[in-house]
Design a protein around this motif. Structure first.
Motif, PDB file in Angstrom:
ATOM      1  N   SER A  61       0.854  -1.188   0.000  1.00  0.00           N
ATOM      2  CA  SER A  61       0.000   0.000   0.000  1.00  0.00           C
ATOM      3  C   SER A  61       0.891   1.240   0.000  1.00  0.00           C
ATOM      4  N   GLU A  63       1.114   3.304   2.404  1.00  0.00           N
ATOM      5  CA  GLU A  63       1.750   3.261   3.726  1.00  0.00           C
ATOM      6  C   GLU A  63       2.894   2.252   3.741  1.00  0.00           C
ATOM      7  N   ARG A  66       5.868   3.734   2.141  1.00  0.00           N
ATOM      8  CA  ARG A  66       6.507   4.699   3.036  1.00  0.00           C
ATOM      9  C   ARG A  66       7.376   3.960   4.049  1.00  0.00           C
ATOM     10  N   ILE A  67       6.885   2.850   4.553  1.00  0.00           N
ATOM     11  CA  ILE A  67       7.655   2.047   5.517  1.00  0.00           C
ATOM     12  C   ILE A  67       8.951   1.547   4.874  1.00  0.00           C
ATOM     13  N   ASP A  70      11.290   4.490   4.526  1.00  0.00           N
ATOM     14  CA  ASP A  70      11.789   4.893   5.850  1.00  0.00           C
ATOM     15  C   ASP A  70      12.808   3.908   6.408  1.00  0.00           C
ATOM     16  N   ASP A 111       6.723  -5.621   7.065  1.00  0.00           N
ATOM     17  CA  ASP A 111       5.933  -4.432   7.386  1.00  0.00           C
ATOM     18  C   ASP A 111       5.459  -3.684   6.143  1.00  0.00           C
TER      19      ASP A 111
END
Length: 152
Positions: A61, A63, A66-67, A70, A111
């Motif tokens: 997704s 998100e 982004r994980i 990051d 994750d």
């Protein structure tokens, strides 16, 4: 097998790869999500699959992406020849740097993509500089026994 055990074993195996080695670990033979590592003379380049190559149900997704970013992964850049998320570890490197890399791999797969465990995954490892001869990942094989199969 859990992700922690996977990461610890893989870190030890990656630290011992000879120049020319390639390792591909994937969730199923013939496709799906994967990680790949390539040992060059002075660096280990690691990749994690990008959504562009995945079926919709396998994609991270927004998100999840982004994980992955990051965690330290560089986004794909086809103009520079990077078709997947990538990370370069200069070598030689201390053991903790290999462990940090395998933690990045776990973060991306667990994750970012929501994969619950590495159970049932397969790996292939070979050395391009020695006629593509197979390489065994001894530590990973020792901890996974029948849970991870090698593929020719």
């Amino acid at each position: 097998m859990d992700w922690e055990t996977f990461a610890a074993a893989l870190a030890g195996d990656l630290a011992e790869l000879p120049e020319g080695a390639l390792v591909v670990i994937s969730e199923r033979e013939g496709g799906g999500r994967f990680t790949q590592c390539m040992q060059e003379e002075d660096a280990l380049t690691a990749y994690v699959c990008d959504n562009v190559f995945l079926k919709p149900e396998d994609r991270a997704s927004a998100e999840g992406e982004r994980i992955i970013a990051d965690a330290g992964w560089k986004p794909r850049d086809p103009a520079m020849g990077d078709e997947n998320w990538s990370y370069v570890l200069p070598c030689p490197a201390p053991a903790e740097d290999y462990r940090n890399l395998t933690d990045m791999i776990v973060t991306a797969l667990r994750d970012g993509y929501g994969i619950p465990s590495p159970e049932g995954w397969t790996y292939s490892a070979w050395n391009e500089l020695t006629g593509n001869g197979s390489i065994a990942l001894r530590r990973l094989e020792a901890v996974v026994a029948d849970e991870m199969r090698t593929t020719p």
